[in-house]
Design an enzyme around this catalytic site. Structure first.
Site, mmCIF file in Angstrom:
data_model
loop_
_atom_site.group_PDB
_atom_site.id
_atom_site.type_symbol
_atom_site.label_atom_id
_atom_site.label_comp_id
_atom_site.label_asym_id
_atom_site.label_seq_id
_atom_site.Cartn_x
_atom_site.Cartn_y
_atom_site.Cartn_z
ATOM 1 C CB SER A 36 -0.912 -0.009 1.226
ATOM 2 O OG SER A 36 -1.803 1.092 1.193
ATOM 3 N NE ARG A 37 -0.157 6.004 -4.194
ATOM 4 C CZ ARG A 37 -0.978 6.578 -5.064
ATOM 5 N NH1 ARG A 37 -2.173 6.982 -4.679
ATOM 6 N NH2 ARG A 37 -0.607 6.760 -6.311
ATOM 7 C CG HIS A 79 -5.679 0.903 -12.923
ATOM 8 N ND1 HIS A 79 -6.858 0.508 -13.504
ATOM 9 C CD2 HIS A 79 -5.816 0.628 -11.597
ATOM 10 C CE1 HIS A 79 -7.680 0.014 -12.584
ATOM 11 N NE2 HIS A 79 -7.062 0.089 -11.424
ATOM 12 C CE LYS A 97 -13.114 -5.326 -14.077
ATOM 13 N NZ LYS A 97 -13.231 -5.771 -12.652
ATOM 14 C CG ASP A 178 -15.924 3.089 -10.699
ATOM 15 O OD1 ASP A 178 -15.907 2.301 -9.747
ATOM 16 O OD2 ASP A 178 -15.089 3.994 -10.859
#
Length: 332
Positions: A36-37, A79, A97, A178
């Site tokens: 994760s960040r 992404h 996606k 989305d």
């Protein structure tokens, strides 16, 4: 051909958790790292799923030589960066996606993967579902004749407040990327890239689409009537009609457990997945396809080909052009 495939996971949200839960039920799959960040959420996720290594940056996971392939589960605005980082480091990538924010970014990722000989696949789990694969076979074998219309919708009731990522142009907000990616991908799975695109939308004050209708046309005479919404809970159904019959999917067409084939003069035929009660969420099929391809030394999946992903992104760009939705990244 049955060697263990070692997975890394980037991001720790709901979709990452669902995918990881399904992945851990697949024979020959091993989740070895999560990133994760920030370190804290990565550690929490690792503890929840028994993953041995947690990283507080994407770079650390990308550099992990024990990782064969990385599942990128960030919002789609990240992404390009996350998948590109992993491809540069020599990792295979399964990227959620919508694949990227626009076709330009998608082309950059595909070009990078092909130039380096690295595996890359869009996580279009719908394409890997056994019933959707059966649909493709039936259409290819002429079960409903020539396709004339495709109908599909995906809408959520909302509302989403102004601070939500679905309202933020910088994060690729709106219904189209989305949710609309599913109806568009469904239509293009059967008909390919359309020759004409028309669209209409209700936009938010921030300039993202809240409710979008699309009409796609092909030179064959086929058309697709598609919609997506973050303001209305639509049926989420799909239907394909041809000159000799039609195939109808009940709600949840993008992860179907059944569909019905109707042909004149015959009783309706129901096709079912036959795996009710498995406890899995349906994401195991795309993971299994990635593992099959990696073991076979393939850099692309024939079920989710990169050229098809690029074609879908071009259509999504065309829809945004018609409805007047621009993201900051489009101007860079």
């Amino acid at each position: 051909m049955d060697r263990t495939v070692r997975w890394g996971i980037i991001a720790t949200g709901g979709i990452a958790a669902t995918f990881t839960a399904d992945l851990q039920e697949l024979p020959g799959a091993e989740v070895v790292a999560v990133a994760s960040r920030a370190l804290a959420p990565a550690k929490e996720f690792a503890g929840r799923f028994g993953i041995p290594r947690a990283y507080g940056s994407w770079d650390e996971l990308a550099a992990d030589e024990d990782v064969d392939v990385v599942y990128v589960a960030t919002p789609h605005s990240a992404h390009r960066a996350a998948a590109g980082l992993c491809l540069e480091a020599g990792r295979g990538v399964l990227c959620e996606k919508a694949f990227t924010l626009n076709a330009r970014e998608a082309g950059e990722l595909v070009g990078l993967a092909r130039s380096r000989g690295s595996f890359l696949m869009e996580a279009m789990w719908m394409y890997c579902n056994p019933l959707v694969r059966r649909l493709v076979e039936l259409v290819r074998d002429g079960a409903i004749g020539e396709i004339r219309t495709v109908q599909a919708d995906f809408g959520l009731e909302g509302p989403f407040d102004a601070g939500h990522r679905l309202r933020d142009p910088a994060q690729g907000g709106g219904a189209l990327l989305d949710l609309g990616v599913y109806p568009v991908s469904f239509a293009q799975l059967l008909l390919g890239e359309p020759d004409r695109v028309a669209a209409h939308a209700l936009l938010s004050p921030e300039g993202v689409d809240l409710n979008t209708g699309m009409l796609l046309g092909w030179d064959s005479g086929a058309s697709a009537l598609l919609s997506c919404s973050v303001t209305a809970d639509t049926p989420r159904t799909a239907a394909v009609t041809g000159t000799a019959g039609r195939i109808e999917f009940p709600p949840g067409f993008f992860y179907p457990e059944r569909f019905v084939l109707h042909r004149a003069g015959r009783e309706p035929e129901e096709f079912t997945l036959g795996q009710a009660g498995s406890g899995l969420h349906g994401m195991q099929y795309e993971a299994a396809e990635v593992m099959r391809a990696l073991r076979a030394g393939e850099t692309e999946s024939p079920l989710v080909p990169l050229d098809g992903t690029l074609a879908v992104m071009r259509t999504l760009d065309a829809v945004r052009d018609r409805i007047g939705v621009r993201y900051p990244v489009d101007l860079s």
